[in-house]
Write an enzyme that holds these catalytic residues in place. Structure first.
Site, PDB file in Angstrom:
ATOM      1  N   LYS A 192       0.852  -1.192   0.000  1.00 50.58           N
ATOM      2  CA  LYS A 192       0.000   0.000   0.000  1.00 50.58           C
ATOM      3  C   LYS A 192       0.882   1.235   0.000  1.00 50.58           C
ATOM      4  O   LYS A 192       1.923   1.266   0.684  1.00 50.58           O
ATOM      5  CB  LYS A 192      -0.892  -0.031   1.245  1.00 50.58           C
ATOM      6  CG  LYS A 192      -1.914   1.092   1.351  1.00 50.58           C
ATOM      7  CD  LYS A 192      -2.762   0.916   2.606  1.00 50.58           C
ATOM      8  CE  LYS A 192      -3.887   1.932   2.730  1.00 50.58           C
ATOM      9  NZ  LYS A 192      -4.708   1.715   3.937  1.00 50.58           N
ATOM     10  N   SER A 197      -9.742   1.668   2.959  1.00 54.30           N
ATOM     11  CA  SER A 197      -8.871   2.457   2.103  1.00 54.30           C
ATOM     12  C   SER A 197      -7.830   1.639   1.342  1.00 54.30           C
ATOM     13  O   SER A 197      -7.255   2.128   0.381  1.00 54.30           O
ATOM     14  CB  SER A 197      -8.161   3.515   2.944  1.00 54.30           C
ATOM     15  OG  SER A 197      -7.298   2.899   3.891  1.00 54.30           O
ATOM     16  N   SER A 204      -9.879  -0.828   7.073  1.00 50.89           N
ATOM     17  CA  SER A 204      -9.312  -0.659   5.732  1.00 50.89           C
ATOM     18  C   SER A 204      -8.583  -1.851   5.144  1.00 50.89           C
ATOM     19  O   SER A 204      -8.220  -1.812   3.967  1.00 50.89           O
ATOM     20  CB  SER A 204      -8.380   0.537   5.719  1.00 50.89           C
ATOM     21  OG  SER A 204      -9.137   1.697   5.583  1.00 50.89           O
TER      22      SER A 204
HETATM   23  N1  GLN Z   1     -13.102   3.907   6.442  1.00 49.39           N
HETATM   24  C1  GLN Z   1     -12.544   4.311   7.707  1.00 49.39           C
HETATM   25  C2  GLN Z   1     -12.159   5.757   7.613  1.00 49.39           C
HETATM   26  O1  GLN Z   1     -12.453   6.360   6.650  1.00 49.39           O
HETATM   27  C3  GLN Z   1     -11.373   3.454   8.041  1.00 49.39           C
HETATM   28  C4  GLN Z   1     -10.189   3.775   7.245  1.00 49.39           C
HETATM   29  C5  GLN Z   1      -9.011   2.952   7.612  1.00 49.39           C
HETATM   30  O2  GLN Z   1      -9.137   1.893   8.225  1.00 49.39           O
HETATM   31  N2  GLN Z   1      -7.837   3.449   7.246  1.00 49.39           N
HETATM   32  O3  GLN Z   1     -11.582   6.324   8.485  1.00 49.39           O
END
Ligand code: GLN
Length: 486
Positions: free
Chosen positions: A79, A154, A178
């Site tokens: 990532k 994400s 994410s």
């Molecule tokens: N979707 C969640 C957020 O927007 C989690 C994102 C993540 O785990 N990085 O914060």
């Protein structure tokens, strides 16, 4: 079988027996990327030349007898939140578009030390804020099962690339879901380890008390292999605990006799997709057939988890993102008259809307006069959520529940309504709040052919039980071989 479709376990056994070479494997994956990633956009940077050099080196080492282990010569994605010396680390943001880090993150270093070939940096929501990879400055990633739909987020690039065999696996990060939510949307396996299991050094910070790196792979075995490589104490991250990491492949056992599996009623929320609910219940029943003892449990503070998260995560983000001021890293706005003007314009032009929304929320929650009412209160509720899990784990070994209340949604479906987007993580967030390990594995498909995921959560530092249950289920569930027809 075409080489990119192999799992890490399969490929590494063939490499060890010298039946395939890291070079041909890497080239076949690069070839697939050049054919398909124009459509999927799962990579921000592809490192073709570096990857070929690394594969060649791996091949030489292996043929001279210096075999490093199961990741040796395996092409992996990373990532774009992990820094790697000399390779852009954008974090999905214009702010870091031209940031070339001068060092390796601990995760990067451990992957490289294991002899893996890093093939590229995967697309992601900007600064890991999002549930659909639509907030990436570099354009959204498409879901390989249906390119009209999001891959989740994400870590959507990592999940889509793994599902479409544009890498054999990837490392993502999970702050509120994410890793697990995109794994569920893309029909792959994704694991968030216990907070403190994997070093955060060199992992661009979003919400430091929640962020954790973990594998996204095709199989549970592959997750264990990557987790073995990236776990362990790191003196450069004070929250990375000094407990020895076991060999997680020892947990790849069949049969679940004597394992107590808790099923929280609160995770079957009203409004949940019926097909998701059914698939999850079937998966739990199969775990019962395999010998697991299914026990109904209650996690009464679940409904407060999203609310708590959206105070804590933006607060920590507003502090972490203060460093992007046009001086130290990446982007700087042109032609600013004064220093103050430069700060303002750099941040106005460099960050996208979702990131700005979080910074504003967090700055507000932390400001004098509001700190007690919001941040401190959220921390107290956090303790209550953690306590729910502590009590449940007195009775059960693991917890099983759907990963997300839905399957992959269409582009644009939630971008106009941030709250709707935030609710996509309603079932993944509590695990981060409590710092627990959790894995998402495929548990079926909707009538539209979209993957459904189920998660297994465990006690702190008991990734072993999580892997055991997930692996045993996977062996009998019959979803492992199903791949998108892209
Ligand atoms: N979707 C969640 C957020 O927007 C989690 C994102 C993540 O785990 N990085 O914060």
């Amino acid at each position: 079988m075409e080489l990119p479709f192999l799992s890490i376990g399969e490929a590494s056994r063939l490499i060890k027996k010298k039946e395939i070479s890291p070079k041909e494997l890497t080239e076949s994956v690069l070839d697939r990327i050049s054919k398909l990633d124009g459509k999927l956009n799962s990579y921000i940077t592809v490192m073709a030349e570096k990857a070929c050099d690394a594969a060649k080196r791996a091949e030489e080492e292996i043929s001279s007898g210096a075999y490093r282990g199961p990741l040796h010569g395996i092409p992996l994605g990373l990532k774009d939140i992990f820094v790697m010396k000399g390779v852009p680390a954008t974090c999905g943001s214009k702010m870091l578009e031209n940031f070339f880090p001068p060092y390796d993150a601990t995760v990067t270093k451990k992957i490289l030390d294991a002899g893996a070939v890093i093939i590229g940096k995967n697309n992601m929501d900007e600064f890991a804020m999002g549930s659909s990879t639509e907030t990436s400055y570099f354009g959204p990633t498409k879901n390989p099962w249906d390119i009209e739909r999001v891959p989740g987020g994400s870590s959507g690039g990592s999940a889509a690339a793994t599902a479409a065999s544009l890498c054999l696996g990837s490392v993502g990060t999970d702050t509120g879901g994410s890793i697990r939510q995109p794994a569920s949307f893309c029909g792959v396996v994704g694991m968030k380890p216990t907070y403190g299991r994997v070093s955060r050094f060199g992992m661009i910070a979003f919400a430091s008390s929640l962020d954790q790196a973990g594998p996204i792979t095709k199989t549970v075995e592959d997750t264990a292999l990557i987790l073995n490589a990236i776990s362990g104490h790191d003196p450069r991250d004070s929250t990375c605990v000094n407990t020895p990491a076991p060999d997680f492949t020892l947990s790849l056992k069949d049969g679940l006799k004597g394992v107590k599996v808790g099923v929280p009623g609160e995770y079957f929320i009203p409004g949940m997709d019926k097909e998701v609910e059914e698939a999850a219940k079937k998966a739990i029943a199969l775990v019962g057939d395999l010998g697991g003892e299914i026990i109904g449990i209650s996690l009464p503070h679940t409904e407060y988890a999203v609310l708590t998260y959206y105070i804590i995560a933006p607060s920590e983000a507003s502090s972490n993102l203060a460093r992007y001021d046009g001086v130290k890293y990446g982007f700087r706005a042109a032609d600013a008259g004064t220093l103050r003007d430069m700060y303002f314009r750099t941040r106005a032009e460099g960050f996208g809307d979702e990131v700005k929304r979080r910074i504003m929320l967090g700055t507000y929650a932390l400001s004098a006069g509001y700190y007690d009412a919001y941040y401190l209160k959220a921390q107290r509720v956090r303790t209550l959520i953690k306590r729910d899990f502590d009590e449940a784990f007195e009775k059960v070994d693991v917890i099983m529940a759907p990963t997300a209340p839905e399957v992959a949604f269409r582009f644009g479906e939630k971008t106009g309504d941030p709250i709707k987007m935030y609710l996509s993580d309603v079932l993944t967030i509590p695990c981060n709040i409590a710092g627990l390990p959790g894995i998402s594995i495929p548990c079926g498909f909707s009538t539209d052919g979209l993957p459904i995921g189920i998660q297994v959560l465990g006690k702190p530092f008991d990734e072993g039980s999580v892997i055991h249950v997930a692996h045993a289920y996977e062996q009998h569930a019959g979803w492992k071989e199903r791949r998108p027809g892209i």
